[in-house]
Write a protein that holds these residues in place. Structure first.
Motif, PDB file in Angstrom:
ATOM      1  N   GLU A 222      34.895  47.778  68.230  1.00 50.53           N
ATOM      2  CA  GLU A 222      34.922  46.628  69.143  1.00 50.53           C
ATOM      3  C   GLU A 222      34.734  47.075  70.586  1.00 50.53           C
ATOM      4  OE1 GLU A 222      37.797  43.323  68.633  1.00 50.53           O
ATOM      5  OE2 GLU A 222      38.629  44.542  67.024  1.00 50.53           O
ATOM      6  N   VAL A 223      35.415  48.152  70.972  1.00 51.65           N
ATOM      7  CA  VAL A 223      35.334  48.639  72.349  1.00 51.65           C
ATOM      8  C   VAL A 223      33.918  49.107  72.667  1.00 51.65           C
ATOM      9  CG1 VAL A 223      36.130  50.435  73.937  1.00 51.65           C
ATOM     10  CG2 VAL A 223      37.789  49.224  72.495  1.00 51.65           C
ATOM     11  N   LEU A 224      33.319  49.852  71.747  1.00 52.71           N
ATOM     12  CA  LEU A 224      31.953  50.336  71.984  1.00 52.71           C
ATOM     13  C   LEU A 224      30.964  49.179  72.119  1.00 52.71           C
ATOM     14  CD1 LEU A 224      31.662  53.447  69.620  1.00 52.71           C
ATOM     15  CD2 LEU A 224      32.103  53.393  72.079  1.00 52.71           C
ATOM     16  N   SER A 225      31.120  48.162  71.292  1.00 54.25           N
ATOM     17  CA  SER A 225      30.230  46.997  71.382  1.00 54.25           C
ATOM     18  C   SER A 225      30.382  46.302  72.722  1.00 54.25           C
ATOM     19  CB  SER A 225      30.528  46.016  70.244  1.00 54.25           C
ATOM     20  OG  SER A 225      30.236  46.593  68.994  1.00 54.25           O
ATOM     21  N   ALA A 226      31.618  46.153  73.170  1.00 52.34           N
ATOM     22  CA  ALA A 226      31.862  45.460  74.438  1.00 52.34           C
ATOM     23  C   ALA A 226      31.318  46.238  75.625  1.00 52.34           C
ATOM     24  CB  ALA A 226      33.355  45.220  74.617  1.00 52.34           C
ATOM     25  N   ASN A 227      31.214  47.560  75.473  1.00 49.69           N
ATOM     26  CA  ASN A 227      30.729  48.396  76.569  1.00 49.69           C
ATOM     27  C   ASN A 227      29.278  48.828  76.379  1.00 49.69           C
ATOM     28  OD1 ASN A 227      33.158  49.225  78.511  1.00 49.69           O
ATOM     29  ND2 ASN A 227      33.981  49.068  76.427  1.00 49.69           N
ATOM     30  N   GLY A 228      28.578  48.192  75.443  1.00 50.49           N
ATOM     31  CA  GLY A 228      27.157  48.455  75.262  1.00 50.49           C
ATOM     32  C   GLY A 228      26.831  49.823  74.715  1.00 50.49           C
TER      33      GLY A 228
END
Length: 741
Positions: A222-228
């Motif tokens: 989730e964190v990686l997706s939110a930070n592109g």
């Protein structure tokens, strides 16, 4: 038509009597007869067969699911409890899977399956079920409390502290940037911290990470997706030692060089962590430093040969000079981490850091000028420190051993038995070693608690003429209270049993090593083996006294306490007693920045320019352990739970708490006065094995001396709610719910 395993079982059950019978009735009649049979089975408490009937009927007639939902739940839960008691774990989960095929969005069934998973140690899977139950019904108090409970296990408070530790994070970022710019273009992260994003931001061509925890793996995604960065960083849900090259990651020279399989031979008899952890700077009562700091081990993590030989290197012996007289309770260990030649960190007790210190327990008395002989090794992948002797004036005065106490042996660790409130140790019994949790050790060392229970039980038994007296201890931890009850008919001065039939004690402990320890303790104290029995599912006789384990070591009330108290009252005979009989909950307004920092990532600023807080803060829980804080009010009695008489419990109450010291209310500290009877009580506030807990207020309230804070307490089923509204000045409303678990 699709048949579940359960429905096939039903067909086999009925076709055995008349193979042609089932094909002669239509679907409606089959459904009707199945429901009727299910009801009959419920009346006869044959929950397994009732469950199968319901499965068949509801698969054939889905329109009846709303009608039969409550009965189906009841049947499922009863059958699951029975399967659990029989140890049929796979069958239990098969039943839940079949139930969820019928009712995939039933939050009660989803939550119940999560409870079974959590109790059996599947915390990742349990968290997923609790989270799903909350998505289905956000105001579901049981699922919310369960999610808070599992969140404490999966995302411990140090995660929030670590993400808020700007000094640590900045140094790691600088060191990673320097390494990448120096040519380390392929990066592997063991775990899914901010380091992998720092590496990618610094220009690393390939970034990989492995994460064992399913919860943390999904959170990282989730964190990686939110930070592109979802497409540029590959995360594997694997243990680092289970990764294979090139199956999981390319056969990179750099990764291979830094990820050579470094393995240590594990001692199967002793492969548990040899230490606990504490933050020395906030220990209640503080600590005294008895020696100067010393270097225990120096490791170069870039030297593969050194790492390979770490477990096989010879034991290092150190002689430590004692600079302060006192009681040697432990060796405290921390590390200095050199990230590169410039950036380094220390996790020492004087540092402002998110890390705690490792604690290796010892017990001995030392004087200034003594020497402590310590041994350092790295066995089965753990750093081990062992204090072997105390040298005084050139002579070995004491032999010292670390590790778990050896019950019933002639050494200093036998002092543990003093916590058994008067039980005498027979030193002639052969040596037997047992491993206890630190919380269990803390409980055993609470002599005030044990002495109070002993007095209360003795007072109760003196008032009854029943013979024998049945005492049932249903504590959920290793408890010696049943042993103490059995000991009431024992005359230690004459070393004999006064009345062998006076007390029949039952213990609910299930672990075999706990039962073995009980038997040895009973034998060592001259008690008959028949005086102590182990209770797992029922007792044939009504009990004169039932001991409930009400408060967890962490400072929370046990799950479903009031339901257990109701059951206990049903098992009591006339004149029987529940210990404790009443619990009074006290509260205090406090200010503590530490509690805030450990409960969630504070503020709105990004962490190292990354958006992380909104995702990690999903695992924020309202109740945390109490540490040093400023008291802003005097103690106030908020609520009382009467375990002997449920009708005496009120369901709604308002309390006004007067502010005694101006400040910022960040939490409501709570603890308990446990009343064993009308005269004897034990407090969990100070000098006990219990920790204090606090409900954290994420938006602190500034208060002045003399002002009042109104607290409204509501009790419904097994849930206590605290609603707080500060005076009439602030239009702020805080609603904190916490289950009595």
């Amino acid at each position: 038509m699709k048949y579940t395993a359960g429905s096939l079982m039903w067909w086999a059950y009925f076709s055995a009597g008349d193979p042609g019978y089932l094909v002669q009735i239509d679907g409606n009649e089959l459904v009707s007869r199945s429901l009727e049979s299910a009801q009959q089975c419920l009346f006869s408490q044959d929950y397994g067969t009732a469950f199968v009937h319901y499965l068949l009927a509801l698969n054939l007639a889905p329109a009846l699911k709303d009608f039969a939902n409550e009965s189906f739940r009841f049947t499922l839960f009863k059958w699951a409890d029975e399967l659990d008691s029989l140890g049929r774990i796979q069958d239990l989960f098969d039943c839940y899977e079949q139930a969820l095929e019928l009712f995939p969005v039933d939050e009660v069934i989803v939550n119940s399956m999560g409870e079974h998973l959590f109790r059996m140690g599947f915390r990742d899977e349990a968290a997923g079920h609790f989270y799903k139950a909350l998505k289905l019904r956000p105001d579901f108090p049981e699922a919310k409390e369960n999610f808070y409970r599992v969140a404490n296990w999966l995302v411990e408070c140090w995660h929030f502290l670590m993400l808020s530790d700007n000094g640590r994070n900045h140094k790691y970022q600088l060191a990673i940037k320097k390494a990448v710019e120096g040519g380390c273009s392929s990066v592997l992260g063991i775990g899914t911290g901010t380091g992998i994003m720092c590496a990618k931001m610094a220009g690393a061509a390939e970034v990989y990470a492995c994460e064992l925890s399913k919860t943390m793996y999904e959170l990282a995604c989730e964190v990686l997706s939110a930070n592109g960065m979802a497409d540029s960083i590959k995360i594997l849900h694997l243990k680092s030692l289970d990764m294979e090259i090139p199956k999981d990651i390319p056969n990179s020279r750099e990764i291979r060089r830094h990820h050579s399989p470094v393995r240590c031979l594990a001692d199967t008899e002793d492969s548990t962590e040899p230490y606990t952890t504490e933050r020395l700077s906030r220990l209640r009562g503080g600590y005294i430093q008895l020696t100067q700091p010393f270097t225990a081990l120096d490791i170069d993590f870039n030297n593969v040969q050194e790492l390979e030989g770490l477990c096989s290197r010879e034991v290092t012996q150190l002689r430590l000079c004692v600079t302060q007289e006192g009681v040697l309770d432990a060796l405290a260990v921390w590390f200095q981490l050199h990230l590169d030649q410039v950036n380094h960190l220390s996790t020492g007790p004087q540092e402002d850091t998110c890390w705690e210190q490792a604690i290796y327990p010892i017990h001995n008395t030392v004087k200034c000028g003594d020497e402590i002989l310590a041994e350092v090794s790295c066995k089965d992948s753990y750093l081990r420190l062992c204090c072997t002797a105390i040298i005084r004036d050139g002579h070995w005065t004491h032999n010292v051993t670390n590790g778990p106490p050896k019950i019933l042996t002639a050494n200093p660790e036998a002092e543990l038995c003093s916590a058994l409130a008067g039980l005498q140790t027979n030193q002639e019994i052969s040596s037997c070693a047992f491993m206890l949790e630190s919380s269990e050790m803390a409980l055993l060392n609470n002599t005030v608690y044990h002495n109070s229970f002993q007095k209360a039980m003795r007072g109760h038994n003196s008032q009854t003429e029943l013979d024998p007296i049945y005492v049932l201890d249903v504590s959920e931890v290793f408890s010696v209270l049943s042993l103490m009850a059995a000991h009431l008919g024992f005359d230690s001065s004459e070393d004999k049993q006064i009345n062998p039939g006076l007390v029949q004690a039952y213990s609910s402990v299930e672990k075999e090593h706990h039962q073995t320890m009980f038997r040895l303790l009973a034998k060592g104290n001259g008690m008959l083996e028949s005086a102590l029995k182990f209770w797992l599912s029922h007792v044939e006789d009504d009990s004169a006294a039932i001991i409930l384990d009400c408060i967890e070591t962490c400072g929370l009330i046990r799950q479903k306490l009031m339901e257990k108290a109701t059951l206990a009252r049903c098992l009591l005979e006339d004149g029987g007693h529940i210990f404790p009989e009443r619990i009074v909950i006290h509260r205090m307004l406090v200010e503590s920045d530490t509690l805030l920092q450990e409960s969630a990532v504070q503020g709105t600023e990004l962490t190292l320019e990354f958006s992380i807080a909104p995702f990690i803060n999903q695992f924020t829980v309202p109740v945390h352990m109490f540490y040093k804080c400023t008291h802003l009010s005097e103690p106030v009695e908020l609520f009382a739970l009467d375990l002997m008489n449920s009708t005496a419990n009120y369901t709604d109450k308002e309390v006004r708490v007067q502010v005694s010291t101006s400040g910022k209310v960040t939490a409501i500290l709570f603890w308990y006065q446990i009343h064993l009877d009308s005269e004897l009580s034990v407090s969990t506030f100070e000098d006990s094995h219990w920790k204090q807990a606090a409900v954290v207020i994420q938006q602190p309230l500034t208060v002045s001396r003399g002002e009042r804070v109104k607290l409204r307490i509501q009790f419904h089923k097994s849930s206590i709610s605290i609603t707080q509204k500060y005076s009439k000045i602030l239009n702020t409303h805080l609603h904190v719910k916490f289950n009595d678990s």
